[in-house]
Design a protein around this motif. Sequence first.
Motif, PDB file in Angstrom:
ATOM      1  N   GLU A 347       3.119   2.583 -13.121  1.00 56.66           N
ATOM      2  CA  GLU A 347       2.330   2.489 -11.889  1.00 56.66           C
ATOM      3  C   GLU A 347       1.002   1.759 -12.105  1.00 56.66           C
ATOM      4  O   GLU A 347      -0.002   2.041 -11.464  1.00 56.66           O
ATOM      5  CB  GLU A 347       2.066   3.884 -11.316  1.00 56.66           C
ATOM      6  CG  GLU A 347       3.349   4.624 -10.955  1.00 56.66           C
ATOM      7  CD  GLU A 347       3.079   6.030 -10.465  1.00 56.66           C
ATOM      8  OE1 GLU A 347       1.908   6.454 -10.537  1.00 56.66           O
ATOM      9  OE2 GLU A 347       4.025   6.698 -10.023  1.00 56.66           O
ATOM     10  N   GLY A 348       1.006   0.811 -13.044  1.00 54.03           N
ATOM     11  CA  GLY A 348      -0.182   0.002 -13.265  1.00 54.03           C
ATOM     12  C   GLY A 348      -1.297   0.678 -14.015  1.00 54.03           C
ATOM     13  O   GLY A 348      -2.400   0.131 -14.143  1.00 54.03           O
ATOM     14  N   PHE A 360       4.455  -2.485 -19.845  1.00 58.72           N
ATOM     15  CA  PHE A 360       3.979  -2.541 -18.466  1.00 58.72           C
ATOM     16  C   PHE A 360       5.057  -3.092 -17.531  1.00 58.72           C
ATOM     17  O   PHE A 360       5.890  -3.918 -17.934  1.00 58.72           O
ATOM     18  CB  PHE A 360       2.760  -3.466 -18.343  1.00 58.72           C
ATOM     19  CG  PHE A 360       1.542  -3.023 -19.099  1.00 58.72           C
ATOM     20  CD1 PHE A 360       0.564  -2.258 -18.493  1.00 58.72           C
ATOM     21  CD2 PHE A 360       1.368  -3.400 -20.423  1.00 58.72           C
ATOM     22  CE1 PHE A 360      -0.573  -1.871 -19.195  1.00 58.72           C
ATOM     23  CE2 PHE A 360       0.240  -3.021 -21.131  1.00 58.72           C
ATOM     24  CZ  PHE A 360      -0.737  -2.256 -20.515  1.00 58.72           C
ATOM     25  N   GLN A 363       4.630  -6.214 -12.385  1.00 58.55           N
ATOM     26  CA  GLN A 363       3.902  -6.233 -11.107  1.00 58.55           C
ATOM     27  C   GLN A 363       2.423  -5.918 -11.289  1.00 58.55           C
ATOM     28  O   GLN A 363       1.619  -6.211 -10.407  1.00 58.55           O
ATOM     29  CB  GLN A 363       4.507  -5.182 -10.159  1.00 58.55           C
ATOM     30  CG  GLN A 363       5.989  -5.333  -9.890  1.00 58.55           C
ATOM     31  CD  GLN A 363       6.280  -6.405  -8.869  1.00 58.55           C
ATOM     32  OE1 GLN A 363       5.390  -6.860  -8.158  1.00 58.55           O
ATOM     33  NE2 GLN A 363       7.530  -6.820  -8.767  1.00 58.55           N
ATOM     34  N   HIS A 364       2.045  -5.296 -12.422  1.00 60.88           N
ATOM     35  CA  HIS A 364       0.691  -4.761 -12.565  1.00 60.88           C
ATOM     36  C   HIS A 364      -0.065  -5.350 -13.758  1.00 60.88           C
ATOM     37  O   HIS A 364      -0.850  -4.646 -14.390  1.00 60.88           O
ATOM     38  CB  HIS A 364       0.750  -3.239 -12.719  1.00 60.88           C
ATOM     39  CG  HIS A 364       1.479  -2.537 -11.634  1.00 60.88           C
ATOM     40  ND1 HIS A 364       1.079  -2.559 -10.315  1.00 60.88           N
ATOM     41  CD2 HIS A 364       2.620  -1.793 -11.655  1.00 60.88           C
ATOM     42  CE1 HIS A 364       1.912  -1.859  -9.582  1.00 60.88           C
ATOM     43  NE2 HIS A 364       2.864  -1.386 -10.364  1.00 60.88           N
TER      44      HIS A 364
END
Length: 430
Positions: A347-348, A360, A363-364
């Motif tokens: 979730e980043g 990771f 997306q983040h």
Amino acid sequence: EDDDDVDEEADEQPAGAAENPKREALELVMATMRNWARAVAEGRRSIGGRSGRVISLVGNRMPPAESLLDLGKQIALRARMRTLVQAPRSSVLGLPTLYARFRRQVTREGKHFRAGEEAGRFIDRNLISTGELDALLLVMLRNVRRLIAYADSRRIESTAQHDWLNTLRSRFLTQVFVDEATDLSAVQLACTIELADPALRSWFACGDLRQRITGYGIRDEAEIEWLNRVSETKIDVRSINIGYRQSEKLRELCDALALLLDGGDRQRTEASKGSEEANAWPLLEEGLSGQPLARWLAERIGEVEDAVGRLPSIAIFVDGDALIDPLVGCLQPLLAERNIPVAGCKEGKVVGDEREVRVFDVQHIKGLEFEAVFFVGADLLAERLPDLYRRFVYVGMTRAATYLGLTCEGALPAGLEPLRSHFRTNSWVK
């Protein structure tokens, strides 16, 4: 109901009317008489909605139209005056209602919106799309700025029922800074400009058009020109072509990918002054997944540790949080042989530190940087995001300072094939 003959004298139901049927009926009749008097003064022979149903029920007991003419003229004049007085407030806080009315009207006329049952249900339920919402917010913010800049804005405030304009004025910001601006649409960026205090208009934004990873972000400098027109300002654009900390071979690889993204000629990325570069070749490995992928990653991580003399910052990028735990599970026993810890960052969240390998979701990863980066499953990302995957790969590549590894479960995607000459395979060990 969409009643165009709304009683403008009775915006709110009087207290106690709902509990007193007789009083409620009286208020309804009086509202109907006002609407009918106005309709007579404006030359309308009938009215619809609730008032029309009351008139039908009362029938021939309604007073003669001629006796209501003078009263109707006064009511119509007062309504127009109220519209004028409330225009500043309506131009901001009343815009959602005005837009909803406009949308129903143009839908009936077959304009702007695609005809069909789905669109009809969307509008009937009074829903709004994200693009419409952004545009509506922009118009509201622009109107606030224009009202405040109006030379006689104090008179606007004195005619309002509430000090609403001062409330909005208090929310302006002295300066506005926007990071990763290219991920926002031009309309969204214009909204951020309107958040800046109108007296200063101090707004800064930074971003790389090549690092846009949203489908709606700005695509070229022509949209910045649009921002100049809409925001009624002049944005001073400055270009930067210095690559931060990247080795020469990585800069050349990123420039080659930038050429694929933009087309035409691109300015060569320059090294930062005083940088001391290691210059390892980027690695490409195809046909890797599961345990073979974990072994390859563990071996390359060991090579990086040996070359640097310690474990530097190392990141592995995967396509989705769901792939983090399985890869961490495969890597842990292999890296434990060298006492190298590995952690998943879902979730980043940037958990852990540089003394462990971190995994990771791609997306983040904006804003992060590492000595070594491994981008896993580029071909699967290409299948899922055919229009954006090269931009994600570009962002991933620019996170690495010296060492970069790119893997595919199958073959290198066709859209990245021109980059093959910039890679070596298998190992950093000569």
